[in-house]
Design a protein around this motif. Structure first.
Motif, mmCIF file in Angstrom:
data_model
loop_
_atom_site.group_PDB
_atom_site.id
_atom_site.type_symbol
_atom_site.label_atom_id
_atom_site.label_comp_id
_atom_site.label_asym_id
_atom_site.label_seq_id
_atom_site.Cartn_x
_atom_site.Cartn_y
_atom_site.Cartn_z
ATOM 1 N N ARG A 90 0.848 -1.452 -0.009
ATOM 2 C CA ARG A 90 0.124 -0.156 -0.015
ATOM 3 C C ARG A 90 0.813 1.170 0.047
ATOM 4 N NH1 ARG A 90 -3.722 2.287 4.625
ATOM 5 N NH2 ARG A 90 -5.817 2.508 3.600
ATOM 6 N N LEU A 91 1.080 1.982 -0.940
ATOM 7 C CA LEU A 91 1.705 3.160 -1.134
ATOM 8 C C LEU A 91 0.851 4.557 -0.166
ATOM 9 C CD1 LEU A 91 2.367 1.554 -3.799
ATOM 10 C CD2 LEU A 91 2.937 3.864 -4.719
ATOM 11 N N SER A 92 1.655 5.370 0.166
ATOM 12 C CA SER A 92 1.188 6.256 1.166
ATOM 13 C C SER A 92 -0.145 7.091 0.446
ATOM 14 C CB SER A 92 2.315 7.266 1.446
ATOM 15 O OG SER A 92 2.805 7.762 0.552
ATOM 16 N N LEU A 93 -1.044 7.647 1.012
ATOM 17 C CA LEU A 93 -2.064 8.491 0.721
ATOM 18 C C LEU A 93 -1.135 10.088 0.507
ATOM 19 C CD1 LEU A 93 -4.909 9.037 -0.077
ATOM 20 C CD2 LEU A 93 -5.304 9.908 2.442
ATOM 21 N N GLN A 94 -1.133 10.358 -0.825
ATOM 22 C CA GLN A 94 -0.152 11.564 -1.095
ATOM 23 C C GLN A 94 -0.831 12.395 -2.035
ATOM 24 O OE1 GLN A 94 2.914 9.839 -3.842
ATOM 25 N NE2 GLN A 94 2.719 8.528 -2.174
ATOM 26 N N ARG A 95 -0.231 13.572 -2.321
ATOM 27 C CA ARG A 95 -0.557 14.479 -3.409
ATOM 28 C C ARG A 95 0.877 14.871 -3.792
ATOM 29 N NH1 ARG A 95 -3.847 19.078 -0.611
ATOM 30 N NH2 ARG A 95 -2.185 20.262 0.126
ATOM 31 N N HIS A 96 0.991 15.637 -5.204
ATOM 32 C CA HIS A 96 2.158 16.285 -5.706
ATOM 33 C C HIS A 96 1.829 17.719 -5.934
ATOM 34 C CE1 HIS A 96 3.584 12.084 -5.805
ATOM 35 N NE2 HIS A 96 2.653 11.699 -6.625
ATOM 36 N N HIS A 97 2.693 18.545 -5.889
ATOM 37 C CA HIS A 97 2.458 19.872 -6.485
ATOM 38 C C HIS A 97 2.951 20.316 -7.837
ATOM 39 C CE1 HIS A 97 1.397 21.192 -2.380
ATOM 40 N NE2 HIS A 97 2.696 20.843 -1.617
ATOM 41 N N HIS A 98 3.840 19.590 -8.283
ATOM 42 C CA HIS A 98 4.392 19.960 -9.589
ATOM 43 C C HIS A 98 4.138 18.584 -10.799
ATOM 44 C CE1 HIS A 98 6.122 23.290 -7.608
ATOM 45 N NE2 HIS A 98 6.685 22.459 -6.685
ATOM 46 N N ARG A 99 3.493 17.682 -10.456
ATOM 47 C CA ARG A 99 3.264 16.765 -11.548
ATOM 48 C C ARG A 99 2.028 15.980 -11.609
ATOM 49 N NH1 ARG A 99 7.152 13.179 -8.350
ATOM 50 N NH2 ARG A 99 5.808 11.335 -7.572
ATOM 51 N N ALA A 100 1.535 15.462 -12.639
ATOM 52 C CA ALA A 100 0.371 14.606 -13.081
ATOM 53 C C ALA A 100 0.934 13.336 -13.116
ATOM 54 C CB ALA A 100 -0.646 15.340 -13.936
ATOM 55 N N GLU A 101 0.005 12.022 -13.040
ATOM 56 C CA GLU A 101 0.460 10.869 -13.287
ATOM 57 C C GLU A 101 -0.550 10.163 -14.092
ATOM 58 O OE1 GLU A 101 3.339 10.226 -9.280
ATOM 59 O OE2 GLU A 101 1.242 9.474 -9.478
ATOM 60 N N HIS A 102 -0.041 9.200 -15.061
ATOM 61 C CA HIS A 102 -0.981 8.291 -15.662
ATOM 62 C C HIS A 102 -0.562 6.920 -15.320
ATOM 63 C CE1 HIS A 102 -2.466 10.999 -18.792
ATOM 64 N NE2 HIS A 102 -1.347 11.774 -18.714
ATOM 65 N N TRP A 103 -1.521 6.053 -15.061
ATOM 66 C CA TRP A 103 -1.122 4.649 -14.555
ATOM 67 C C TRP A 103 -1.636 3.818 -15.326
ATOM 68 C CZ3 TRP A 103 -2.749 5.350 -8.770
ATOM 69 C CH2 TRP A 103 -2.014 6.273 -7.793
ATOM 70 N N SER B 268 6.433 20.046 -14.231
ATOM 71 C CA SER B 268 7.360 21.050 -14.394
ATOM 72 C C SER B 268 8.583 20.476 -13.727
ATOM 73 C CB SER B 268 7.157 22.510 -13.710
ATOM 74 O OG SER B 268 6.576 22.190 -12.478
ATOM 75 N N TYR B 269 8.486 19.692 -12.413
ATOM 76 C CA TYR B 269 9.437 19.156 -11.476
ATOM 77 C C TYR B 269 8.955 17.551 -11.201
ATOM 78 C CZ TYR B 269 12.507 18.419 -7.419
ATOM 79 O OH TYR B 269 13.358 17.890 -6.578
ATOM 80 N N LEU B 270 9.978 16.486 -11.320
ATOM 81 C CA LEU B 270 9.645 15.282 -11.158
ATOM 82 C C LEU B 270 10.493 14.579 -10.109
ATOM 83 C CD1 LEU B 270 9.452 14.386 -14.800
ATOM 84 C CD2 LEU B 270 7.572 14.821 -13.542
#
Length: 507
Positions: free
Chosen positions: A426-439, A490-492
């Protein structure tokens, strides 16, 4: 885990001098293996990295050096001496991989997590206080996690002899009769012979110059210091208290302030960090016999094909070689090559007409070195760290407590990862400020949290995680979950993670 105060730990440790059998006959004091697994091992770069160090890699065979070490006392029962559950001391950043590797081999261990690196003497002190926590004064077998032993039976025989001397209160070092004048090891000068090939320790000598090392070997009075020790837990604590009181106080305070975290014991961070950093040799062993009222130093011979695997040259020396003196692992072809070593992780290596060369290939780095200069690999790694090159710290494949990810490709505003999540991971419950993700799910079943939604994805299905949306990935199935993640933004960097909840207690 039960802890005691600093005074109680030492005072009560020696109360139980032997374990009673069912017939009421005293049995030999139990033996507790202590595995020190906190090192970095930069000389074996590029396989060994800061985040996945030497003890965790399979440099010689199908199992890691840590796995081989924790299994080394299997079947030991000399003089009726019982072997207790091992204690493994490791760093915080390696605790999950360490635990997983032990689980893979069916080894149950007490894992003590060092809050900070303070070298081997404080690490042993944490283990010794852990061994004394139940009030019994066990004999402790101290083993670095990154050494190799060819003849396990001979190793166990040496431990049995060492334990006899440790039981009467001596601090015992295992010395290796030298086969060459090596400047990469410390040496132990032999004192008077006691019994069973054991000698009193006259003195320890740090790594000598080549000419001095040759004199030591020619004299027959010096053995290599293997870094393996056998001693009573209470004897170590009492000796450390006498010689290094600041270290003793800091470590026992850290133990008393510690707490259990899942399968780990975590000593108090502030107290442990205040301890002086020092090795077992410098803190205690070099002082034995020089002061009144401290333990006797004894050295027992270890003739078991020991190697500290301190360089790629040592790895070459430990492996089977062809008629031309070449050793290899993986996909390697030699043509007209002599006395060389090559290690391939994936790609084919062809060595043509070379002599005394080391070639090591990984996914993201290749080492080519003269075998006589492999000690300088450590200098190269230091230069890479100064340049903030990621290859000094991490592999392309990065382990996590839930599984791992492999950075397949990257560009200015994108990154592609292959992610594998273990069953129940189980990955952490999280969010990112600089990237979007496709799974995109390749195999297995994914349970996805995306904002207020929760849904399942199966093979060949996909989803999109917009920038700034809270999300989580889980594997609810019984088979590994494999997916491809395409990041854009913009940042990964891996530090662009805000965690709201984490099963594994990460910040």
């Amino acid at each position: 885990m039960v802890t005691t105060s600093t005074d109680e730990t030492v005072a009560h440790a020696g109360d139980n001098k032997a374990v009673s059998t069912e017939q009421g006959v005293p049995a030999a004091v139990r033996l507790v293996p202590v595995v020190l697994a906190g090192g970095a091992g930069s000389r074996l770069w590029p396989m060994s990295r800061e985040q996945y160090p030497k003890q965790l890699i399979d440099v010689l065979g199908s199992e890691s050096l840590l796995q081989a070490t924790v299994q080394r006392m299997k079947g030991f029962n000399a003089q009726g001496r019982l072997v207790s559950t091992p204690i493994v001391v490791c760093g915080n950043e390696h605790r999950f991989v360490t635990s997983e590797q032990l689980r893979e081999r069916g080894v149950e261990a007490r894992i003590v997590v060092e809050p900070a690196r303070r070298d081997t003497a404080p690490a042993l002190t944490l283990a010794a206080t852990t061994a004394c926590a139940d009030g019994e004064d066990a004999i402790v077998l101290v083993m670095p996690a990154d050494h190799a032993i060819v003849d396990v039976a001979a190793f166990q025989a040496a431990i049995a002899l060492a334990a006899q001397h440790a039981e009467r209160g001596a601090i015992v070092a295992l010395g290796v009769p030298p086969t060459r004048a090596d400047t990469g090891f410390g040496y132990i000068k032999l004192g008077d012979e006691i019994s069973g090939e054991a000698h009193r320790i006259e003195r320890f000598v740090e790594k000598p110059a080549a000419e001095i090392a040759a004199q030591y070997v020619a004299s027959g009075e010096y053995w290599w210091n293997s870094g393996i020790f056998v001693l009573r837990a209470s004897v170590w604590l009492a000796t450390l208290k006498r010689l290094q009181p600041a270290m003793y106080d800091a470590c026992l305070q850290a133990q008393a302030q510690g707490y259990s975290d899942a399968s780990f014991f975590r000593p108090g961070a502030d107290a442990f960090s205040s301890s002086p950093a020092d090795s077992i040799d410098y803190a205690v062993m070099e002082h034995l016999g020089s002061q009144q009222g401290i333990a006797e130093g004894v050295v027992v011979p270890l003739s078991a094909g020991w190697s500290d695997l301190g360089s790629w040259d040592a790895v070459w020396d430990a492996l089977e070689k062809d008629a031309d003196g070449n050793a290899c692992r993986g996909r390697v072809v030699f043509e007209g090559a002599t006395s060389s070593f090559a290690h391939s992780e994936k790609r084919l290596i062809a060595c043509v007409g070379v002599t005394n060369v080391v070639v090591v290939e990984t996914d993201d780095a290749v080492l080519v070195a003269d075998r006589s200069r492999v000690q300088e690999v450590k200098i190269v790694v230091s230069r890479m760290r100064a340049l903030q090159a990621p290859e000094a710290e991490v592999h392309r494949k990065v382990r996590r407590p839930w599984g791992y990810y492999d950075s397949v490709d990257h560009g200015e505003r994108f990154q592609v990862k292959r992610i594998v999540v273990n069953p129940g991971g189980r990955l952490s419950l999280q969010r990112h400020h600089h990237r979007a993700e496709h799974w995109i799910v390749v195999s297995g079943t994914a349970l996805v949290t995306r904002g207020d939604e929760e849904f399942l994805l199966s093979e060949n299905q996909s989803t999109f995680i917009p920038l700034g949306v809270t999300h989580r990935l889980e594997n609810p199935g019984k088979l590994p979950l494999e997916l491809i993640e395409v990041q854009s933004g913009s940042y990964l960097g891996e530090d662009d993670i805000v965690r709201f909840d984490d099963t594994y207690g990460r910040a």
